[in-house]
Design an enzyme around this catalytic site. Structure first.
Site, PDB file in Angstrom:
ATOM      1  N   HIS A   1       0.828  -1.210   0.000  1.00  0.00           N
ATOM      2  CA  HIS A   1       0.000   0.000   0.000  1.00  0.00           C
ATOM      3  C   HIS A   1       0.860   1.257   0.000  1.00  0.00           C
ATOM      4  O   HIS A   1       1.830   1.339   0.754  1.00  0.00           O
ATOM      5  CB  HIS A   1      -0.896  -0.030   1.250  1.00  0.00           C
ATOM      6  CG  HIS A   1      -1.878   1.092   1.335  1.00  0.00           C
ATOM      7  ND1 HIS A   1      -2.047   1.844   2.475  1.00  0.00           N
ATOM      8  CD2 HIS A   1      -2.752   1.586   0.425  1.00  0.00           C
ATOM      9  CE1 HIS A   1      -3.005   2.743   2.261  1.00  0.00           C
ATOM     10  NE2 HIS A   1      -3.435   2.620   1.028  1.00  0.00           N
TER      11      HIS A   1
ATOM     12  N   HIS B   1      -0.549  11.575  -1.828  1.00  0.00           N
ATOM     13  CA  HIS B   1      -1.869  11.219  -1.298  1.00  0.00           C
ATOM     14  C   HIS B   1      -2.709  12.431  -0.917  1.00  0.00           C
ATOM     15  O   HIS B   1      -3.875  12.528  -1.277  1.00  0.00           O
ATOM     16  CB  HIS B   1      -1.689  10.309  -0.076  1.00  0.00           C
ATOM     17  CG  HIS B   1      -2.971   9.825   0.526  1.00  0.00           C
ATOM     18  ND1 HIS B   1      -3.708  10.588   1.412  1.00  0.00           N
ATOM     19  CD2 HIS B   1      -3.654   8.670   0.362  1.00  0.00           C
ATOM     20  CE1 HIS B   1      -4.783   9.911   1.773  1.00  0.00           C
ATOM     21  NE2 HIS B   1      -4.782   8.750   1.153  1.00  0.00           N
TER      22      HIS B   1
HETATM   23  O1  G3P Z   1      -6.563   2.126  -3.019  1.00  0.00           O
HETATM   24  C1  G3P Z   1      -6.881   1.749  -1.731  1.00  0.00           C
HETATM   25  C2  G3P Z   1      -6.505   2.747  -0.675  1.00  0.00           C
HETATM   26  O2  G3P Z   1      -5.258   3.314  -0.972  1.00  0.00           O
HETATM   27  C3  G3P Z   1      -7.528   3.817  -0.510  1.00  0.00           C
HETATM   28  O3  G3P Z   1      -7.287   4.677   0.553  1.00  0.00           O
HETATM   29  O4  G3P Z   1      -6.587   6.831   1.463  1.00  0.00           O
HETATM   30  O5  G3P Z   1      -4.959   4.970   1.376  1.00  0.00           O
HETATM   31  O6  G3P Z   1      -5.648   6.129  -0.722  1.00  0.00           O
HETATM   32  P1  G3P Z   1      -6.068   5.690   0.674  1.00  0.00           P
HETATM   33 MG    MG Z   2      -4.559   4.911  -2.180  1.00  0.00          MG
END
Ligand code: G3P
Ligand code: MG
Length: 250
Positions: free
Chosen positions: A10, A52
């Site tokens: 992630h 992000h």
């Molecule tokens: O793509 C899944 C996840 O990354 C969504 O939440 O806020 O971490 O971008 P976030």
């Molecule tokens: Mg994400």
């Protein structure tokens, strides 16, 4: 059928390196990962950058926003110090840098289109076009396992991505799955639903799988929870704990 990797790092390298940086990708590779999720937002001059938050203050020090800063200036900003002094001057990457790194290292990409407010369609179209141009060979090859997967919480961004590059697969991100999820996913031509693992139930998982969609969850950092949702038919998930949940996790 889910042709993509089951376990995905992630935001680059999870919590082992500053999120959405090349250092994150390197950390993923060091832990054996060949699959990554990351976020792309447009700069003021309309260039996709890997970041992000729309506003500075957390991963980029200071005040201001991505949508009000040119790409070249973002690329000179320090996106690493917030995480640790050893990552000082780790830059905000261009999306194309991430593509180059992922292609060189054979890393599968889940590109999350993360538009700043008001830039939904522009961001979706830009990300889709650049991705399509860089993956023309893979797309012509016809093996979906080699296609990057675009995803977004923004319906408008995904609709624009669909119009700009219909041949790229799309995952619809839904924090909580609404009653009309299938009608929306159909409109977007989505191949998968990406959802918050905290809100998922076995019944919803079964419904999504029975309708023929891929099912991907964010963000699972507890191995027991990972096993549980996989037993519900979840095809894959991303994790921040690339040290605890490896690419071969079952
Ligand atoms: O793509 C899944 C996840 O990354 C969504 O939440 O806020 O971490 O971008 P976030
Ligand atoms: Mg994400």
């Amino acid at each position: 059928m889910w042709p993509y990797p089951k376990i995905v790092a992630h935001r680059g390298g999870g919590t082992l390196a500053p999120e959405n940086t090349v250092a994150g990708l390197r950390a993923g590779v060091a832990y054996g990962f060949r699959a990554v999720e990351f976020d792309v937002m447009l700069s003021r001059d309309g260039i996709g950058m890997v970041v992000h938050d729309p506003a500075f203050g957390r991963t980029i020090a200071g005040q201001g926003s991505v949508a009000q800063t040119d790409a070249v200036d973002l690329a000179a900003m320090d996106a690493g110090s917030w995480f640790g002094a050893e990552f000082r001057d780790e830059p905000v990457p261009f999306f194309t840098q991430f593509i180059d790194y992922c292609k060189a290292q054979r890393i599968w990409m889940n590109v999350e289109i993360k538009p700043a407010d008001g830039f939904e369609a522009e961001t979706g179209a830009w990300v889709a076009k650049i991705t399509r141009d860089n993956y023309a060979g893979e797309l012509a090859g016809g093996d979906p396992a080699g296609y990057p997967l675009l995803s977004s919480f923004s319906f408008d961004a995904l609709a624009a991505a669909r119009d700009a590059a219909p041949e790229l697969p799309r995952g619809y991100l839904l924090d909580k799955i609404p009653a009309d999820w299938q009608a929306q996913a159909k409109q977007l031509g989505a191949v998968a639903i990406h959802t918050n693992q905290k809100q998922l139930t076995p019944a919803l998982a079964a419904q999504i799988k029975a309708a023929g969609y891929g099912l991907f969850c964010y963000t699972v950092n507890d191995p027991a929870r990972g096993r549980e949702i996989l037993s519900w038919g979840v095809d894959g998930f991303c994790t921040d704990r690339i040290d605890l949940i490896g690419p071969a996790f079952t």
